[in-house]
Design a protein around this motif. Structure first.
Motif, short mmCIF file in Angstrom:
data_model
loop_
_atom_site.label_atom_id
_atom_site.label_comp_id
_atom_site.label_asym_id
_atom_site.label_seq_id
_atom_site.Cartn_x
_atom_site.Cartn_y
_atom_site.Cartn_z
N MET A 87 0.87 -1.18 0.00
CA MET A 87 0.00 0.00 0.00
C MET A 87 0.90 1.23 0.00
SD MET A 87 -2.94 -1.00 2.82
CE MET A 87 -3.95 0.42 2.41
N ASN A 108 0.73 -6.38 -6.40
CA ASN A 108 -0.66 -6.66 -6.07
C ASN A 108 -1.40 -7.40 -7.17
OD1 ASN A 108 0.14 -5.09 -3.92
ND2 ASN A 108 -1.43 -3.55 -4.18
N THR A 135 -8.72 -8.79 -2.18
CA THR A 135 -8.83 -7.45 -2.74
C THR A 135 -8.89 -6.45 -1.59
OG1 THR A 135 -11.24 -7.66 -2.99
CG2 THR A 135 -9.86 -8.27 -4.87
N SER A 136 -9.85 -5.56 -1.58
CA SER A 136 -9.95 -4.53 -0.55
C SER A 136 -11.24 -3.76 -0.76
CB SER A 136 -8.76 -3.57 -0.65
OG SER A 136 -8.95 -2.42 0.15
N TYR A 149 -3.01 1.60 -5.74
CA TYR A 149 -3.46 0.52 -4.87
C TYR A 149 -4.93 0.20 -5.16
CZ TYR A 149 -4.76 -2.13 -0.74
OH TYR A 149 -5.24 -3.12 0.09
N LYS A 153 -6.33 -3.37 -6.84
CA LYS A 153 -7.30 -4.23 -6.17
C LYS A 153 -8.59 -4.37 -6.97
CE LYS A 153 -4.92 -5.49 -2.57
NZ LYS A 153 -4.56 -6.91 -2.35
N GLN A 187 -1.97 0.39 10.02
CA GLN A 187 -3.27 0.99 9.71
C GLN A 187 -3.90 1.63 10.95
OE1 GLN A 187 -5.62 1.31 6.99
NE2 GLN A 187 -3.66 1.26 5.94
N VAL A 222 -17.21 -3.76 5.65
CA VAL A 222 -16.83 -3.43 4.27
C VAL A 222 -18.04 -3.21 3.36
CG1 VAL A 222 -16.70 -5.69 3.09
CG2 VAL A 222 -14.94 -3.95 2.65
#
Length: 253
Positions: A87, A108, A135-136, A149, A153, A187, A222
């Motif tokens: 990241m 990635n 993924t994210s 980033y 993803k 984070q 999420v």
């Protein structure tokens, strides 16, 4: 997915989310191996009874060596989790950002493809198995200070969808794990609202254990990312997240 009877490889499993998932798969009764670049982390995991292999997902030969070593030791491998990633923040007004963009895509996106390519023949031969791509939430709701980033993803999401379609009928499934911000890897310092790692892992493992396993593993935190466009909140949320551009060195002052 029966979490107690798997033979699992987690590439990118020497730290953070991957390491926690490795421990939880092992605690559930699965045989677990991890791959990563950190020799110290691999030693620590070996001390916990988890096999650890050296692998650099940006190097095709390294991935091939790791595949051969893993399959030699674990010929019954049936689950491959590919989650190595970086990241990096980028200021797109500075052409120097391209080095970060290239590193991000190589790790990635291309790293995911290298790992999937390495193990696809094995899983197809055995006629069953699962790829878990990672993924994210940022794939669906970009975080403007990390543009590549987000793009990488989003690309892994699309690749996972195509991979699932192409593997239909082979017995090999594709599951996409979509984390929100999780309190690991620093984070928690950047985002005080990051989900605690234990909470994320507990919820994610519960979703993985469902029968049938969902195509996307979406913890509650999420959902706001995944469904922002559907819910009509996308533009407002991107505008809010754009305030974080002040974090970029060139935007301060």
């Amino acid at each position: 997915m029966d979490l107690s009877q798997r033979t699992v490889l987690i590439v990118g499993g020497t730290s953070g989310i991957g390491r926690e998932l490795a421990r939880r798969f092992a605690a559930a009764g699965s045989t677990v191996a991890v791959g990563g670049r950190s020799a110290r982390a691999r030693t620590d995991l070996s001390g916990e009874g988890i096999d650890a292999f050296d692998v650099d997902v940006t190097d095709e030969e390294s991935v091939a060596r790791a595949r051969d070593a893993v399959l030699d030791r674990h010929p019954g491998l049936d689950t491959v989790v590919t989650m190595a990633g970086v990241m990096l923040m980028e200021d797109l007004r500075d052409p120097g950002h391209f080095a970060a963009a290239r590193t991000t895509v190589d790790t990635n996106l291309l790293g995911t493809i290298r790992v999937v390519d390495a193990f696809t023949p094995h899983l197809i031969r055995r006629g069953s198995g699962t790829f878990v791509t990672v993924t994210s939430g940022i794939a669906f709701l970009p975080f403007p200070p990390m543009p590549t980033y987000a793009a990488s993803k989003a690309a892994v999401h699309a690749y996972s969808e195509a991979l699932r379609a192409q593997l239909e009928g082979t017995g090999v499934g594709v599951v996409e794990l979509v984390p929100p911000a999780v309190a690991t890897g620093g984070q928690e310092k950047v985002n005080p609202h990051a989900l605690p790692l234990d909470d994320f892992a507990e919820e994610a493992m519960g979703l993985l254990a469902q029968e049938p396993t969902p195509n996307e593993i979406l913890v509650e935190r999420v959902h706001m990312h995944r469904w922002a466009e559907r819910d009509g909140t996308y533009a407002d949320l991107v505008a809010q997240r754009s305030q974080a551009l002040a974090m970029l060195p060139g935007r301060q002052g």
